[in-house]
Each structure stands twice: as C-alpha cells, then as structure tokens.
Design an enzyme around this catalytic site. Structure first.
Site, PDB file in Angstrom:
ATOM      1  N   ASP A 128       0.836  -1.192   0.000  1.00 60.16           N
ATOM      2  CA  ASP A 128       0.000   0.000   0.000  1.00 60.16           C
ATOM      3  C   ASP A 128       0.872   1.244   0.000  1.00 60.16           C
ATOM      4  O   ASP A 128       2.009   1.219   0.497  1.00 60.16           O
ATOM      5  CB  ASP A 128      -0.901   0.023   1.234  1.00 60.16           C
ATOM      6  CG  ASP A 128      -1.907  -1.117   1.237  1.00 60.16           C
ATOM      7  OD1 ASP A 128      -2.400  -1.458   0.149  1.00 60.16           O
ATOM      8  OD2 ASP A 128      -2.196  -1.656   2.323  1.00 60.16           O
ATOM      9  N   ASP A 145      -6.161   2.401   7.385  1.00 59.43           N
ATOM     10  CA  ASP A 145      -4.807   2.937   7.516  1.00 59.43           C
ATOM     11  C   ASP A 145      -4.863   4.446   7.724  1.00 59.43           C
ATOM     12  O   ASP A 145      -5.939   5.056   7.718  1.00 59.43           O
ATOM     13  CB  ASP A 145      -3.938   2.567   6.303  1.00 59.43           C
ATOM     14  CG  ASP A 145      -4.472   3.132   4.991  1.00 59.43           C
ATOM     15  OD1 ASP A 145      -4.850   4.317   4.941  1.00 59.43           O
ATOM     16  OD2 ASP A 145      -4.516   2.380   3.988  1.00 59.43           O
ATOM     17  N   ARG A 203      -3.643  -4.839   7.581  1.00 54.92           N
ATOM     18  CA  ARG A 203      -4.628  -3.806   7.937  1.00 54.92           C
ATOM     19  C   ARG A 203      -5.842  -4.451   8.602  1.00 54.92           C
ATOM     20  O   ARG A 203      -6.355  -3.947   9.604  1.00 54.92           O
ATOM     21  CB  ARG A 203      -5.066  -3.030   6.694  1.00 54.92           C
ATOM     22  CG  ARG A 203      -4.045  -2.003   6.221  1.00 54.92           C
ATOM     23  CD  ARG A 203      -4.569  -1.258   5.011  1.00 54.92           C
ATOM     24  NE  ARG A 203      -4.707  -2.115   3.846  1.00 54.92           N
ATOM     25  CZ  ARG A 203      -5.560  -1.912   2.852  1.00 54.92           C
ATOM     26  NH1 ARG A 203      -6.408  -0.902   2.897  1.00 54.92           N
ATOM     27  NH2 ARG A 203      -5.596  -2.724   1.816  1.00 54.92           N
TER      28      ARG A 203
END
Length: 301
Positions: free
Chosen positions: A60, A102, A198
């Site tokens: 990410d 996040d 996550r």
C-alpha cells in the site's frame, strides 16, 4: 558468460550498455512510504535503464519495506518463488477509525483509557494459528480483472459483491508485542501469503472492544527475500520448486524438444526446475507426461 554478480561493479546508469538477456535481474528494493508500488517501480526502471521490470506483492502507498523486483525473463518467475512466511512490523492506533484501515483516511479519533499490557499481549496471542479473514474494503486484490478498491463503492450486488465479502484462509505463524505506548500498539508478525495486516490490526482493536487503524506498516521479509541494498540474487536459490536432473542430451532442453519421463531422475508428479548449461527450465510431470512451463531462462550468474 557475463555474471550478474559483476553488475555490482557498475552504476545503474551504465546498465543500458548490456543486452536484455544480460539483464535478468532479481533483487529486493526498499519501498519508501507514501508512494505507490507502481510509481516506485517506475523510479527503479529509470534508475537501471530497464523497460521490462515488475514487482511481486503490492505494498500500500502508506506502507514501506521489502518489495521483490525482477527484470527481463525473471518477471515470469514470481509465481514460483518461495515468499512465505511474510514478516511485518505494524503500529496500530486504538480509537481511530478509517474506512481504508490505515492512516490515509482517518475520519474520527476517540479518546480511550489505557489497557493493561497483559491484555494487549493476550489479545495478540489469540490471533495465532489458522483462521479466516475478510479482505479490507479498499485493497489491491483483483476481482474479474479490476482492483477491489476501484469497484468497492460502486458495487450494489452480483458476483463482484460476493467476492468482496468472501473470507480467505490465512495463518498467523508468530506475533509479538514490540511496544505499547497508549494509544499505539507496535507489533511484529509472521503470516501466510494473502494475509492483510490492515485487517489484522482492525480485528485486534475490535477484540479489545474499540476502533483501530494502522499508522505504520513495514514489510521486513518475504520468505528468504529481505532488503540488502538491492543485491542481485540467484533465482534458483529462491524457487519454491525441487530440482530435477535431466539424464539425456541437454540439447533436447535447449531446443525445446519433447521430453521423456524416463530421462529424469525424479519421475513423480510435480513441478520442478531443471538446470542445463547457462539456462534453466521449469517443467511439470503429470501422469508420466512431461511438459514445459518455462524454458530457456538464462542464468546470468
């Protein structure tokens, strides 16, 4: 034969002097935070002067760390590499809510009373072992050729929604508390391929009875792959395949001729790599038949 180890003697700007066949590279790069994996790959392409380059395992944008990079023919090897377990270091902020799980889209932050350190440790340990996990709403997982984060908000129903809400089988091999400075929990975990950290962070917070989102994520390694200043690697040392030995004329492999199972040391069903001269092939043996999966992959070592 040109050796890949010799590339360490050259600056990246000099690599364009070598032919494509000499640029079969495999190495680990250290992706920085707040850049997409694709944009970082473009930087590496410019750095090494190579057009055909790819990566395995998207990180990410807010995440950093180990990113496996390959160029030339080695881009075909990603699915055969040993990349498990994956190890991550993550920081979870308790009381924070983000739809992406996040730091990039935090919407609310709730003030919470501190937890006992023992409760934090016990909660982390409760996630050890095999389990099912629901991928995050916003992820790079492909569904019918599209990234999940691109279709999540516009999907009303149908097969796409079914995939988006389908749990996956994962395994947490190890998890340990590094630090707890309320409201931040920093932990290290080793997991199976396909695990979303996550989601793990969110689930940890939920088990504590609160919201939670990751504020830091670093991938330390994928199997034996770890960052070593972009050192070039021998792919045969990282394949998740057993070596087989071809006992007949190596020219048959070089020319891609039909292979006979009786010419191999190992005859049982499975996928193998076979080294010959300065090349290697990946073959499959099934029901006494031998087929090529990949062939004439050059070893620049």
């Amino acid at each position: 034969m040109f050796k890949t180890s010799q590339l360490n003697n050259y600056a990246p700007s000099q690599l364009h002097n070598f032919t494509t066949s000499q640029l079969n590279l495999l190495f680990v790069a250290n992706k920085p935070m707040y850049i997409s994996s694709n944009k970082f790959l473009n930087q590496l392409k410019r750095k090494y002067g190579i057009k055909k380059m790819g990566f395995s395992g998207t990180l990410d944008p807010f995440a950093c760390g180990c990113l496996i990079i390959a160029s030339g023919q080695y881009t075909k090897l990603f699915r055969f590499l040993q990349k498990t377990p994956k190890t991550y270091i993550a920081t979870l902020m308790l009381g924070a809510y983000s739809p992406t799980l996040d730091i990039e889209k935090i919407e609310t932050i709730q003030t919470l009373k501190p937890f006992e350190k023992k409760q934090i440790t016990e909660t982390l340990n409760s996630f050890l072992g095999r389990q099912k996990q629901l991928p995050p709403k916003y992820s790079a997982k492909k569904i019918n050729g599209q990234r999940a984060y691109k279709i999540r908000e516009k999907v009303e129903g149908g097969r796409e929604k079914e995939f988006l809400n389908k749990e996956i089988e994962i395994e947490i091999f190890d998890i340990e508390l590094i630090n707890y400075s309320h409201p931040f929990i920093t932990f290290k975990t080793s997991v199976s391929e396909g695990t979303y950290i996550r989601t793990l962070g969110y689930d940890i917070a939920q088990k504590l009875g609160v919201q939670g989102t990751l504020t830091y994520l670093e991938r330390v390694n994928e199997g034996k792959f770890r960052y070593e200043c972009e050192k070039f690697l021998n792919p045969l040392e990282y394949l998740d395949l057993e070596e087989n030995i071809y006992l007949s004329d190596k020219k048959n492999l070089l020319l891609g001729k039909k292979l006979n199972i009786n010419d191999f040391k190992i005859k049982k069903n499975g996928q193998y790599y076979v080294k010959y001269d300065n090349f290697f092939a990946i073959i499959e043996i099934k029901d006494n038949n031998v087929t090529y999966i990949l062939n004439r992959i050059e070893l620049c070592l």
